[in-house]
Design an enzyme around this catalytic site. Structure first.
Site, PDB file in Angstrom:
ATOM      1  CB  CYS A  17      -2.854   8.067   9.244  1.00 60.82           C
ATOM      2  SG  CYS A  17      -3.906   7.812   7.795  1.00 60.82           S
ATOM      3  CB  CYS A  58      -0.945   0.008   1.197  1.00 58.57           C
ATOM      4  SG  CYS A  58      -1.839  -1.540   1.469  1.00 58.57           S
ATOM      5  CB  SER A  59       4.101   1.669  -1.719  1.00 58.02           C
ATOM      6  OG  SER A  59       3.687   1.512  -3.074  1.00 58.02           O
ATOM      7  CB  ALA A  60       0.280   5.162  -3.724  1.00 54.41           C
ATOM      8  CG  ASP A  84       1.077   3.323   5.661  1.00 56.63           C
ATOM      9  OD1 ASP A  84       0.149   3.452   6.485  1.00 56.63           O
ATOM     10  OD2 ASP A  84       1.668   4.286   5.143  1.00 56.63           O
ATOM     11  CG  ASP A 109      -5.776  -6.672  -3.325  1.00 62.16           C
ATOM     12  OD1 ASP A 109      -5.368  -6.164  -2.263  1.00 62.16           O
ATOM     13  OD2 ASP A 109      -6.917  -7.171  -3.441  1.00 62.16           O
ATOM     14  N   GLY A 143       4.337   7.127  -1.944  1.00 59.72           N
ATOM     15  CA  GLY A 143       5.750   6.794  -2.051  1.00 59.72           C
ATOM     16  C   GLY A 143       6.687   7.514  -1.107  1.00 59.72           C
ATOM     17  N   GLY A 144       6.155   8.327  -0.210  1.00 61.16           N
ATOM     18  CA  GLY A 144       7.033   9.043   0.720  1.00 61.16           C
ATOM     19  C   GLY A 144       7.822   8.114   1.620  1.00 61.16           C
ATOM     20  CE  LYS A 145       4.113   6.023   6.404  1.00 62.61           C
ATOM     21  NZ  LYS A 145       3.067   6.743   5.639  1.00 62.61           N
TER      22      LYS A 145
END
Length: 437
Positions: A374, A253-255, A321, A302, A257-259
């Site tokens: 979050c 769930c990377s978008a 995340d 997915d 991409g900050g992390k």
């Protein structure tokens, strides 16, 4: 045709979000294209502030009205909120705010409402001038700037006093926080040399809070990836992952991409795979990596169905995340309070569980998975981790030796660290570090 005033455009913006369920970002894109360039910042600021204080402003408006405004005139009801917010928060004469709202009604094709707006807003001005607190009699949820369902959920989790405090924190303007890829002190001195004020974040050794937000293009080294905009709480991920050279790392769930970028800048010799289900958002991951001049394997897929994309090589580290209610970042996305519904929560909780179970099978024995949200709702956080541990006997949640957040545990079993939003500081987050036996 003459362009609409900022007040009229803000009312249209609010109608898209509140009346039509459009996200604030999408609505802003549409409305700001109609604004004069000099007014775009004001329209955006007013829209955010009305949505941050929406529940309290609705209470104030309704207490001033003799009868409800018909549903067919919803934009006038919203224009009243704009006027009240300008009276409450603007640094200008209150009469100008009244006159601007009245003129906006004409621009929007509702001349019948000018008298109503004038009377109601001048009544509000008199209250302020007489020292009357317009929110003194507001119900607890409205006073906390929260929808009733969310206030009730937070009260169940944390008690009414903390629910009110959380609502107040979520109605504040968040800081613009930077993550510095290199030496924070040196970068802070570089900012100071060009008269940009910034203060070190309280807990992250990489973070700086700008005293005055600004366009990222003005930040030295931004285009080269030397600095990124990232909330302080999000910056703790790389420390929790305990990255080392040569590790195979999955950012699920990377978008946007900050992390992902932070991981590679912290440990450039790790092998990172980034997965996200959204093709458009995955393009944002690529943009972030290109800006930082780092490489990751990108997969559109997915996270809850790895059989469709996994190559069979287990991972040493996984960041989960997961999709969540985003209740910890409401001050950055105040439309969440209007668009999120209580019936969304069971769906999100089930989705989180599916992703956790699916990703656990990809982790090496001895490996580490960081579960992150979050959210400030317990059912998505420590309750989710407790259920996961019951399903997986080979998992344990590691106690965290950190200075931030509050440890969560049940019957002596540590479940993770809950982080609450702080005015002028970090957002609300939850972290659990899960180790595989």
């Amino acid at each position: 045709m003459p362009r609409l005033s900022p007040e009229a455009l803000t009312a249209q913006l609010l109608l898209s979000v509140v009346g039509q369920g459009v996200s604030l970002d999408a609505a802003l894109g549409r409305v700001l294209s109609q604004a004069q360039p000099v007014h775009r910042g004001l329209v955006q600021a007013m829209g955010y502030e009305v949505l941050r204080h929406y529940e309290a402003l609705v209470f104030w408006r309704d207490s001033l009205l003799e009868r409800p405004i018909p549903a067919k005139s919803a934009i006038i009801a919203l224009l009243l909120l704009v006027g009240l917010e300008r009276i409450r928060g603007a640094r200008r004469e209150a009469s100008r705010s009244v006159n601007s709202a009245v003129q906006a009604a004409r621009e929007l094709g509702h001349p019948w409402a000018t008298g109503l707006l004038n009377a109601v807003l001048r009544r509000a001005v008199r209250q302020i001038e007489e020292g009357v607190d317009p929110f003194a009699q507001a119900p607890s949820a409205a006073g906390a700037r929260l929808p009733q369902w969310l206030f009730d959920a937070l009260t169940v989790d944390w008690g009414e006093a903390r629910a009110s405090a959380l609502g107040s924190a979520l109605a504040t303007h968040p800081p613009m926080t930077l993550r510095v890829a290199g030496d924070r002190a040196a970068y802070g001195e570089q900012l100071s040399s060009i008269e940009i004020e910034a203060n070190p974040t309280a807990f992250s050794t990489r973070g700086l809070n700008l005293v005055h937000p600004m366009d990222v293009d003005r930040l030295p080294g931004f285009a080269e990836g030397q600095v990124s905009v990232q909330d302080e709480a999000a910056q703790w991920v790389v420390d929790l992952l305990d990255l080392a050279p040569g590790q195979h790392v999955l950012d699920a769930c990377s978008a946007p991409g900050g992390k992902t970028l932070a991981m590679l800048q912290h440990q450039p010799e790790s092998n990172v795979t980034a997965v996200d289900i959204d093709t458009t958002r995955m393009a944002r991951v690529q943009e972030n990596l290109e800006r930082g001049q780092v490489f990751a394997r990108l997969i559109v897929g997915d996270a809850g169905a790895p059989q469709d994309w996994w190559d069979g090589q287990p991972f040493d580290r996984i960041l989960a995340d997961v999709p969540c209610s985003a209740t910890g970042v409401i001050r950055r996305h105040p439309d969440i309070k209007r668009l999120r519904r209580p019936e969304d929560l069971p769906v999100l909780v089930e989705r989180q569980a599916v992703i956790l179970d699916a990703l656990w099978s990809l982790l090496k024995p001895g490996g580490r998975m960081v579960y992150a949200t979050c959210s400030i709702l317990d059912r998505e956080n420590s309750a989710q981790v407790a259920a996961f541990l019951r399903r997986h006997g080979d998992a344990r949640a590691l106690p965290l030796s950190v200075d931030w957040g509050e440890p969560r545990q049940i019957d002596g079993q540590f479940l993770g660290q809950q982080v609450f939003p702080v005015s002028e500081g970090h957002d609300g987050f939850f972290y659990a570090v899960l180790e595989k036996n």
